[in-house]
Write an enzyme that holds these catalytic residues in place. Structure first.
Site, PDB file in Angstrom:
ATOM      1  N   THR A 121       0.816  -1.214   0.000  1.00  0.00           N
ATOM      2  CA  THR A 121       0.000   0.000   0.000  1.00  0.00           C
ATOM      3  C   THR A 121       0.848   1.261   0.000  1.00  0.00           C
ATOM      4  O   THR A 121       1.970   1.262   0.535  1.00  0.00           O
ATOM      5  CB  THR A 121      -0.910   0.006   1.253  1.00  0.00           C
ATOM      6  OG1 THR A 121      -1.473   1.301   1.409  1.00  0.00           O
ATOM      7  CG2 THR A 121      -0.149  -0.314   2.520  1.00  0.00           C
ATOM      8  N   TYR A 145      -1.522   0.265  10.310  1.00  0.00           N
ATOM      9  CA  TYR A 145      -1.863  -0.419   9.050  1.00  0.00           C
ATOM     10  C   TYR A 145      -0.673  -0.383   8.095  1.00  0.00           C
ATOM     11  O   TYR A 145      -0.218  -1.427   7.604  1.00  0.00           O
ATOM     12  CB  TYR A 145      -3.097   0.238   8.408  1.00  0.00           C
ATOM     13  CG  TYR A 145      -3.346  -0.239   6.997  1.00  0.00           C
ATOM     14  CD1 TYR A 145      -3.791  -1.528   6.753  1.00  0.00           C
ATOM     15  CD2 TYR A 145      -3.108   0.596   5.899  1.00  0.00           C
ATOM     16  CE1 TYR A 145      -4.005  -1.984   5.458  1.00  0.00           C
ATOM     17  CE2 TYR A 145      -3.318   0.160   4.600  1.00  0.00           C
ATOM     18  CZ  TYR A 145      -3.760  -1.134   4.379  1.00  0.00           C
ATOM     19  OH  TYR A 145      -3.956  -1.592   3.106  1.00  0.00           O
TER      20      TYR A 145
END
Ligand SMILES: NC(=O)c1ccc[n+]([C@@H]2O[C@H](COP(=O)([O-])OP(=O)(O)OC[C@H]3O[C@@H](n4cnc5c(N)ncnc54)[C@H](O)[C@@H]3O)[C@@H](O)[C@H]2O)c1
Length: 334
Positions: A121, A145
């Site tokens: 990501t 995250y």
């Protein structure tokens, strides 16, 4: 031509994983899925694709799948994806994203699986100083995250140096849209992705769309992001797999985005145009940690893979997201 080896897709019943399953199946690859269905849906899978309902930390189940299905590559999408939740409950993210990825990689290495593709990501960059952001920019995640994903990238890099194993980490920017034939799409209730939220509002499933921050350093003051159509992204995975097979000694890390940005208001205007309605916008303060602009430098993926995006048009992304949202209403009988 690349020989089409059997592929295990983790999280294949989820949003992006189900598009990868379609891309693999459409291109003739044998594909099986493992998913615990926490945020995924059986209906997201096309007929004829075996689903092993289970968890990626289940070593015995993985060993059986690898053996029985003759798996030669893993595409790893399974994980938890909500950034604010990762701030409130970091250990959930270090467990489901990092520790369970370790278990999966371990099982793959033990079974002699030579190729691995990982959903990473843009959150691994944190708040980049320069945009468009290249793969070599500093990796300074600002939430658990992003860190949970960066830790998995690090494990993969180390494992690739120690074992007969190559990998590709694909760092996605903002994934949006749905399969052009509306066979699957984003189905999670309470999703936070802007285009999904906006089409829900356009269809009356939400009352309004919140615009978080109007004082960013961007032309209209709202945040600018690089939206990539999920089917173009899925296709990049198939091409990355071909590349891993063609060059077994080499691993890859590549941004996945179009290298162009749209502001929140531009996205909402595009949804208004496609739906011929006006979404109610509610201006709110910034959320912590939102950068002004996050755009990919995609020169590496373009130089490495024969990747030709087919849907790099905001209106098309919105049309496909809308068609899926309508289909979802039918499926759920709502
Ligand atoms: N959506 C985005 O914009 C975006 C951006 C960057 C990266 N990613 C990454 O892409 C991947 C897929 O995201 P998505 O948007 O499709 O999310 P999603 O929630 O729709 O899909 C995740 C899937 O994994 C399954 N799953 C979760 N934990 C599991 C476990 N321990 N064992 C087995 N199955 C499990 C879920 O049931 C679900 O089907 C994630 O790893 C995410 O971090 C997504």
């Amino acid at each position: 031509m690349t020989s089409k080896i059997p592929v295990l897709v983790t999280g294949g019943a989820g949003y992006i994983g189900s598009h990868a399953v379609l891309a693999l199946k459409d291109a003739g690859w044998p594909v099986v899925v493992i998913d615990n269905l926490t945020t995924g849906f059986r209906f997201a899978l096309p007929e004829g694709v075996p689903l092993y309902e289970g968890d990626i930390e289940d070593a015995a189940l993985l060993a059986r799948i690898f053996r029985e299905e003759g798996i030669q590559a893993v595409m790893h999408f399974a994980g938890s994806i909500i950034v604010p939740e990762s701030v409130e409950n970091p250990l959930k993210y270090y467990h489901n994203n990092t520790a369970k990825s370790r278990a999966l990689i371990d099982a793959a290495v033990k079974a002699g699986v030579p190729h691995f593709i990982f959903s990473s990501t843009a959150a691994t960059y944190g708040i980049p100083e320069v945009s468009p952001v290249t793969e070599d920019s500093p990796k300074l995640p600002i939430n658990p995250y992003g860190m949970s994903k960066l830790m998995t990238e690090t494990m993969l890099a180390d494992v690739s140096r120690a074992h007969d194993f190559n990998y590709c980490a694909l760092r996605y920017f903002n994934v949006a849209g749905a399969d052009p034939q509306a066979r699957t799409g984003q189905s999670t209730a309470g999703a936070t992705h802007l285009i999904k939220v906006a089409v829900e509002a356009a269809l009356g499933k939400r009352e309004h769309v919140a615009v978080f921050g109007t004082d960013f350093d961007t032309p209209d003051g709202t945040g600018v992001r690089d939206y990539i159509h999920v089917s173009d992204l899925a296709n990049a995975h198939v091409l990355a797999l071909e590349q891993l097979i063609a060059a077994p000694g080499e691993s890859l890390t590549m941004n996945c985005g179009y290298g162009q940005g749209f502001s929140v208001l531009e996205v909402l205007d595009a949804v208004d145009r496609v739906t011929n309605r006006t979404i109610d916008r509610r201006m709110q303060g910034r959320r912590a940690g939102d950068p002004d602009s996050l755009i990919s430098d995609n020169r590496r993926i373009k130089a490495t893979l024969p990747w030709q995006p087919k849907y790099a048009d905001l209106g098309t992304i919105v049309e496909h997201a809308l068609a899926w949202e309508r289909r979802l209403t039918e499926l759920r009988g709502a």
